[in-house]
Write an enzyme that holds these catalytic residues in place. Structure first.
Site, PDB file in Angstrom:
ATOM      1  N   LYS A   1      16.341   4.183 -39.578  1.00 20.45           N
ATOM      2  CA  LYS A   1      15.731   3.484 -38.452  1.00 20.45           C
ATOM      3  C   LYS A   1      15.271   2.090 -38.865  1.00 20.45           C
ATOM      4  O   LYS A   1      15.003   1.259 -38.013  1.00 20.45           O
ATOM      5  CB  LYS A   1      14.572   4.287 -37.877  1.00 20.45           C
ATOM      6  CG  LYS A   1      13.449   4.555 -38.862  1.00 20.45           C
ATOM      7  CD  LYS A   1      12.357   5.376 -38.221  1.00 20.45           C
ATOM      8  CE  LYS A   1      11.336   5.846 -39.239  1.00 20.45           C
ATOM      9  NZ  LYS A   1      11.808   6.971 -40.051  1.00 20.45           N
TER      10      LYS A   1
ATOM     11  N   LYS B   1      22.468   4.165 -46.335  1.00 19.11           N
ATOM     12  CA  LYS B   1      22.285   5.365 -45.507  1.00 19.11           C
ATOM     13  C   LYS B   1      21.762   4.957 -44.129  1.00 19.11           C
ATOM     14  O   LYS B   1      21.029   3.976 -43.993  1.00 19.11           O
ATOM     15  CB  LYS B   1      21.399   6.397 -46.191  1.00 19.11           C
ATOM     16  CG  LYS B   1      19.977   5.983 -46.400  1.00 19.11           C
ATOM     17  CD  LYS B   1      19.098   7.179 -46.767  1.00 19.11           C
ATOM     18  CE  LYS B   1      17.664   6.834 -46.385  1.00 19.11           C
ATOM     19  NZ  LYS B   1      16.751   7.928 -46.312  1.00 19.11           N
TER      20      LYS B   1
ATOM     21  N   LYS C   1       9.252   0.303 -50.647  1.00 19.25           N
ATOM     22  CA  LYS C   1       8.680   0.156 -49.310  1.00 19.25           C
ATOM     23  C   LYS C   1       7.768  -1.060 -49.193  1.00 19.25           C
ATOM     24  O   LYS C   1       7.711  -1.683 -48.145  1.00 19.25           O
ATOM     25  CB  LYS C   1       7.912   1.416 -48.908  1.00 19.25           C
ATOM     26  CG  LYS C   1       8.835   2.588 -48.610  1.00 19.25           C
ATOM     27  CD  LYS C   1       8.107   3.713 -47.911  1.00 19.25           C
ATOM     28  CE  LYS C   1       9.099   4.804 -47.515  1.00 19.25           C
ATOM     29  NZ  LYS C   1       8.475   5.906 -46.805  1.00 19.25           N
TER      30      LYS C   1
END
Ligand code: ADP
Ligand code: NA
Length: 329
Positions: A200, A197, A114
């Site tokens: 968003k 996958k 992240k």
């Protein structure tokens, strides 16, 4: 025997949940209510690990709760609440941080993913310690089960390690949570990049949002990347895009992938896409209508969430009181 407790949370970081969230998590939330005592939260404390606009966050928190209710989370049976409304999350989170080794936290691979993701922006200490807050979320409710996808397994391991450490240092306090993969959990791939996958954080064209209107949904499905072949058959390696569409169809129609292969024998990708668009838009229409209804009366929605928070605190507060007493406060 009391029903096993289950805890799950979802971040209010988008204007709508997407099909991956639905088939990989939220559908299971709804089903689990039948044989579990469920605690479901919109985790706004986690959302601010990356910068959020306050008005947008507040709105998305309500929109998220409305979608959960529209999908079938039942506030009569389950505690549905907003994480920040239950201060014990942050309070237990601190105690857990003080129990976590720096090296142990550094090994969390999601942080690396992240914080180094393109466009990630400056990295906060909160993003670094969020798995520890997640541990507190779970342990606060003495949850026996936590529905987890692959990407969250490492965090649940950390939760278990922290529970073990606390229990052995201060005496038995926390229930040991088990990972739980409910039946029918499906992984949904991005329509434009079926090697990833659905998320968003990828371009919107590949992501079906639950609140997309029927035209936008049909268009995204029509433009889905398939492959150069013609046969509608499942083949995750050779035909990931087609396989993904079959998975989605199956999840909504209830027909097995094998049945669908038979059904589509002799037809092409165009027919498959048309049917997928039809089953998806038909399933989403009532969810969208109910979400809009709930958002038309935010005062009532806030009452439901306040009642959920009160119910959650009924369990969270005694757990925290025991923890505080044991650590010497
Ligand atoms: P996103 O990847 O869009 O940020 P989150 O990470 O917030 O989604 O995921 C919320 C929940 O939805 C998690 O339980 C996660 O495992 C599940 N989920 C997210 N994307 C998918 C997907 N494409 N397929 C299946 N489950 C998914
Ligand atoms: Na994610």
């Amino acid at each position: 025997v009391p029903a096993p407790r289950v805890l799950s949370g979802i971040q209010p970081t988008a204007d709508s949940f997407h099909l991956g969230n639905l088939l990989g998590a939220l559908r299971q939330w709804v089903a689990l209510q039948d044989d579990h005592e469920a605690f479901y939260c919109v985790v706004d404390l986690h959302a601010i690990t990356v910068e959020q606009d306050p008005a947008v966050l507040r709105r998305r928190t309500l929109v998220s709760a409305a979608q959960l209710l529209a999908l079938g989370v039942d506030p009569e049976r389950s505690a549905l609440f907003v994480q920040s409304h239950v201060p014990e999350h942050a309070q237990l989170g601190w105690v857990m941080q003080c129990l976590t080794g720096f090296g142990e936290a550094s090994r969390m691979t999601q942080f690396k993913d992240k914080s180094t993701r393109e466009g990630a922006g400056p990295t906060s200490v909160g993003l670094f310690t969020y798995p520890v807050l997640q541990a507190a979320d779970i342990l606060l409710y003495q949850a026996a089960r936590v529905p987890v996808g692959e990407d969250q397994r490492q965090h649940l391991e950390l939760t278990r390690d922290l529970a073990t450490r606390f229990n052995s240092r201060y005496g038995p306090t926390f229930t040991m949570p088990e990972p739980y993969i409910p039946q029918g959990t499906a992984k949904v791939l991005d329509l434009q990049s079926p090697d990833k996958k659905m998320s968003k954080s990828l371009p919107d064209a590949g992501c079906i949002n639950l609140l997309d209107d029927a035209r936008a949904t049909a268009k995204k499905i029509r433009s889905a990347v398939t492959d150069t072949g013609r046969e509608v058959v499942a083949d995750p390696v050779g035909k990931p895009g087609v396989t993904n569409l079959l998975t989605i169809h199956s999840a909504f129609s209830g027909q097995s992938v094998a049945e669908l292969e038979q059904h589509f024998a002799g037809s092409g990708y165009g027919d498959l896409k048309k049917e997928v668009a039809a089953v998806v838009t038909e399933a989403l229409a009532p969810v969208q209508a109910r979400t809009a209804e709930l958002l038309a009366d935010t005062a009532e929605l806030e009452r439901v969430l306040a009642a959920g928070a009160a119910r959650a605190r009924g369990v969270a507060a005694p757990t925290l009181a025991t923890v505080y007493e044991r650590v010497g406060f």
